[in-house]
Scaffold this motif. Sequence first.
Motif, PDB file in Angstrom:
ATOM      1  N   GLY A  29      16.142  -2.971  -6.246  1.00 24.16           N
ATOM      2  CA  GLY A  29      16.067  -2.295  -7.537  1.00 24.16           C
ATOM      3  C   GLY A  29      14.681  -1.719  -7.742  1.00 24.16           C
ATOM      4  N   ASP A  30      14.313  -1.501  -8.986  1.00 22.91           N
ATOM      5  CA  ASP A  30      12.997  -0.933  -9.293  1.00 22.91           C
ATOM      6  C   ASP A  30      11.916  -2.011  -9.294  1.00 22.91           C
ATOM      7  N   MET A  31      10.696  -1.575  -8.974  1.00 22.69           N
ATOM      8  CA  MET A  31       9.527  -2.460  -9.044  1.00 22.69           C
ATOM      9  C   MET A  31       8.437  -1.726  -9.799  1.00 22.69           C
ATOM     10  N   SER A  32       7.720  -2.417 -10.655  1.00 26.42           N
ATOM     11  CA  SER A  32       6.687  -1.770 -11.463  1.00 26.42           C
ATOM     12  C   SER A  32       5.541  -1.285 -10.590  1.00 26.42           C
ATOM     13  N   THR A  33       4.890  -0.213 -11.030  1.00 25.69           N
ATOM     14  CA  THR A  33       3.757   0.317 -10.278  1.00 25.69           C
ATOM     15  C   THR A  33       2.618  -0.693 -10.204  1.00 25.69           C
ATOM     16  N   GLN A  34       2.466  -1.521 -11.250  1.00 24.17           N
ATOM     17  CA  GLN A  34       1.425  -2.542 -11.220  1.00 24.17           C
ATOM     18  C   GLN A  34       1.645  -3.522 -10.067  1.00 24.17           C
ATOM     19  N   LYS A  35       2.896  -3.878  -9.836  1.00 24.17           N
ATOM     20  CA  LYS A  35       3.220  -4.801  -8.755  1.00 24.17           C
ATOM     21  C   LYS A  35       2.954  -4.155  -7.402  1.00 24.17           C
ATOM     22  N   VAL A  36       3.327  -2.876  -7.258  1.00 29.33           N
ATOM     23  CA  VAL A  36       3.094  -2.162  -6.001  1.00 29.33           C
ATOM     24  C   VAL A  36       1.601  -2.046  -5.725  1.00 29.33           C
ATOM     25  N   LYS A  37       0.824  -1.724  -6.763  1.00 31.84           N
ATOM     26  CA  LYS A  37      -0.624  -1.643  -6.589  1.00 31.84           C
ATOM     27  C   LYS A  37      -1.191  -2.986  -6.136  1.00 31.84           C
ATOM     28  N   SER A  38      -0.685  -4.052  -6.707  1.00 33.64           N
ATOM     29  CA  SER A  38      -1.139  -5.381  -6.320  1.00 33.64           C
ATOM     30  C   SER A  38      -0.835  -5.648  -4.848  1.00 33.64           C
ATOM     31  N   MET A  39       0.330  -5.182  -4.383  1.00 32.70           N
ATOM     32  CA  MET A  39       0.699  -5.365  -2.971  1.00 32.70           C
ATOM     33  C   MET A  39      -0.210  -4.537  -2.066  1.00 32.70           C
ATOM     34  N   ILE A  40      -0.537  -3.305  -2.479  1.00 28.20           N
ATOM     35  CA  ILE A  40      -1.458  -2.472  -1.691  1.00 28.20           C
ATOM     36  C   ILE A  40      -2.809  -3.150  -1.584  1.00 28.20           C
ATOM     37  N   ARG A  41      -3.284  -3.694  -2.688  1.00 25.84           N
ATOM     38  CA  ARG A  41      -4.550  -4.410  -2.678  1.00 25.84           C
ATOM     39  C   ARG A  41      -4.498  -5.589  -1.716  1.00 25.84           C
ATOM     40  N   SER A  42      -3.420  -6.341  -1.722  1.00 27.51           N
ATOM     41  CA  SER A  42      -3.283  -7.498  -0.827  1.00 27.51           C
ATOM     42  C   SER A  42      -3.267  -7.068   0.632  1.00 27.51           C
ATOM     43  N   ILE A  43      -2.588  -5.953   0.919  1.00 27.42           N
ATOM     44  CA  ILE A  43      -2.523  -5.445   2.298  1.00 27.42           C
ATOM     45  C   ILE A  43      -3.914  -5.083   2.789  1.00 27.42           C
ATOM     46  N   VAL A  44      -4.688  -4.378   1.962  1.00 28.75           N
ATOM     47  CA  VAL A  44      -6.044  -3.973   2.355  1.00 28.75           C
ATOM     48  C   VAL A  44      -6.951  -5.189   2.509  1.00 28.75           C
ATOM     49  N   ASP A  45      -6.824  -6.148   1.620  1.00 25.68           N
ATOM     50  CA  ASP A  45      -7.673  -7.348   1.691  1.00 25.68           C
ATOM     51  C   ASP A  45      -7.406  -8.165   2.952  1.00 25.68           C
ATOM     52  N   SER A  46      -6.184  -8.083   3.478  1.00 28.37           N
ATOM     53  CA  SER A  46      -5.820  -8.907   4.638  1.00 28.37           C
ATOM     54  C   SER A  46      -5.925  -8.154   5.963  1.00 28.37           C
ATOM     55  N   GLU A  47      -6.334  -6.879   5.952  1.00 29.52           N
ATOM     56  CA  GLU A  47      -6.380  -6.085   7.183  1.00 29.52           C
ATOM     57  C   GLU A  47      -7.548  -6.509   8.059  1.00 29.52           C
ATOM     58  N   ASP A  48      -7.460  -6.157   9.333  1.00 25.43           N
ATOM     59  CA  ASP A  48      -8.530  -6.404  10.292  1.00 25.43           C
ATOM     60  C   ASP A  48      -9.698  -5.488   9.928  1.00 25.43           C
ATOM     61  N   ALA A  49     -10.877  -6.066   9.744  1.00 20.78           N
ATOM     62  CA  ALA A  49     -12.027  -5.273   9.323  1.00 20.78           C
ATOM     63  C   ALA A  49     -12.369  -4.172  10.318  1.00 20.78           C
ATOM     64  N   ASP A  50     -12.092  -4.421  11.620  1.00 20.36           N
ATOM     65  CA  ASP A  50     -12.404  -3.425  12.649  1.00 20.36           C
ATOM     66  C   ASP A  50     -11.291  -2.396  12.811  1.00 20.36           C
ATOM     67  N   LYS A  51     -10.097  -2.709  12.292  1.00 23.70           N
ATOM     68  CA  LYS A  51      -8.969  -1.796  12.421  1.00 23.70           C
ATOM     69  C   LYS A  51      -8.237  -1.668  11.076  1.00 23.70           C
ATOM     70  N   PRO A  52      -8.879  -1.063  10.085  1.00 22.34           N
ATOM     71  CA  PRO A  52      -8.243  -0.930   8.771  1.00 22.34           C
ATOM     72  C   PRO A  52      -7.004  -0.053   8.844  1.00 22.34           C
ATOM     73  N   TYR A  53      -6.118  -0.284   7.900  1.00 20.27           N
ATOM     74  CA  TYR A  53      -4.851   0.438   7.876  1.00 20.27           C
ATOM     75  C   TYR A  53      -5.024   1.845   7.309  1.00 20.27           C
ATOM     76  N   SER A  54      -4.287   2.785   7.890  1.00 13.27           N
ATOM     77  CA  SER A  54      -4.191   4.127   7.309  1.00 13.27           C
ATOM     78  C   SER A  54      -3.187   4.090   6.160  1.00 13.27           C
ATOM     79  N   ASP A  55      -3.186   5.147   5.355  1.00 15.13           N
ATOM     80  CA  ASP A  55      -2.206   5.226   4.258  1.00 15.13           C
ATOM     81  C   ASP A  55      -0.786   5.201   4.802  1.00 15.13           C
ATOM     82  N   GLN A  56      -0.574   5.858   5.951  1.00 18.16           N
ATOM     83  CA  GLN A  56       0.761   5.875   6.536  1.00 18.16           C
ATOM     84  C   GLN A  56       1.181   4.479   6.985  1.00 18.16           C
TER      85      GLN A  56
END
Length: 476
Positions: free
Chosen positions: A411-438
């Motif tokens: 179903g639908d998910m709030s934009t606030q929740k999606v932003k929180s997930m994006i933040r979590s993804i970036v915080d957990s990425e490899d510092a030497d190999k950060p994720y692209s937007d894609q």
Amino acid sequence: MKGGRLNLEISGKLSQKLHITPQMKQSLAILQMPLTELLQELNTCLAENPVLEEIEQEPDEEKTEKKEEKEEKDAKDDVQNEDLEKIDWEELYRDSGEVSYTPSDDEGYDLEKFVSGQENLYGHLMYQLKVTGSSQDILTAGQYIIGSLTDEGYFDLEFSEVAEETGVDEDTVAKALELIQTFDPAGIGARNLRECIAIQLCQFEVEQVYIDFIAELLENHEKDLIAYRYDEIKNSLSIEDDTFDHMLFLIRKTDPKPGMNYAKDSNHSVTPDVYIVKKDDGYDIILNEDGMPALRMNSYYLSLLRNKELDGDTKEYIEEKIKNAIWLIKSLNKRQKAIYKVVKVLTEVQADFLEMGVDFLKPLKLKDIADETGLHESTVSRVTSGKYAMTEQGLFELKSFFVKGLDTDDGDMSTQKVKSMIRSIVDSEDADKPYSDQKIVELLNGDGIKIARRTVAKYRDELNIPTKSQRKRSRR
């Protein structure tokens, strides 16, 4: 005309046009007014329309005794109000007492258990900060900044001081302040008057050339401005009279002390339009009608119309006032019913929000409420515009219940929740190999969230997260 022929043709065209009468405008305005404005409007109507009169309120014990009688009368009023425009004048004279508006009672609820309706600047800004979906460091720095603002709404600390107190770096403090400066009220968090006015002019979407001129004016000619030495200013800036006049107009539109409306010792307060009371099986909706007058039509003026010797002008005047009174009373009844219906559905949809806070807001649009209530979207918009609900969690603007959402497998998910997930993804990425937007898109798709790359880029910018290459360089 030589060689020519004159053709005359009569054609008919049927078209529909909506003519907005003054009564209709008043009805729409009443629907949109918060309680404080509505009370002022009713006082004005009572003063200007002699046909309207205020019914003296009964003591509480008499209200209790007559509750069942009132419910029967309300049911009769509902039926009668459906045909108010078609009403027969003679019938109206006979049954004038049935056309009335009476505020509902609160069924004995103790509304004192709710928090105060006084809205302070800290709470107003913290709510806006929480729904941004920002990182924990931004939230930490932002909370400290908000708590340190002056009563006028200015930020007068050094970034190093905030960094030392919060444990976050100065760049994060700067990003947090930049974020807060986008909040309401416009101009909040500015470090000086020039910045305060510039922020407000940017939010007003004023052309940059005027913003630059005004910044120069305040920086170099503040004393001349205070002393009304306008000719010297215009000569120095090499601007025409109309340009200077427009600059003054823009400055006057701004608020040099945006925080003062929320200062503890100010008279600014928000009066809730509705109370949402938690019960075992859901929520009760209680409309705030404190101070609302009970209205009916004055029988004296109605009886005057029976006088056969009444002159035409007087009769026309009284009939017009009667029509206005009927329309006002009907508009009040429709307003209260519409608010109740909308808030009832809002509380059902956003029950988790009321119970656990802003992180549990569900995606919701005006159209969703319109479909559930049977009201037009514009009506739902007017009902929720500028009105506040008091809950046991605190005071919330009704528009806070509406948030954008994204499609997911569940179903639908709030934009606030999606932003929180994006933040979590970036915080957990490899510092030497950060994720692209894609890559972030692909990870979110793996969680069943359908999102475009440009949307991820937009949310990343709103979270003040640098690009992949910028993150990689900063971590070296």
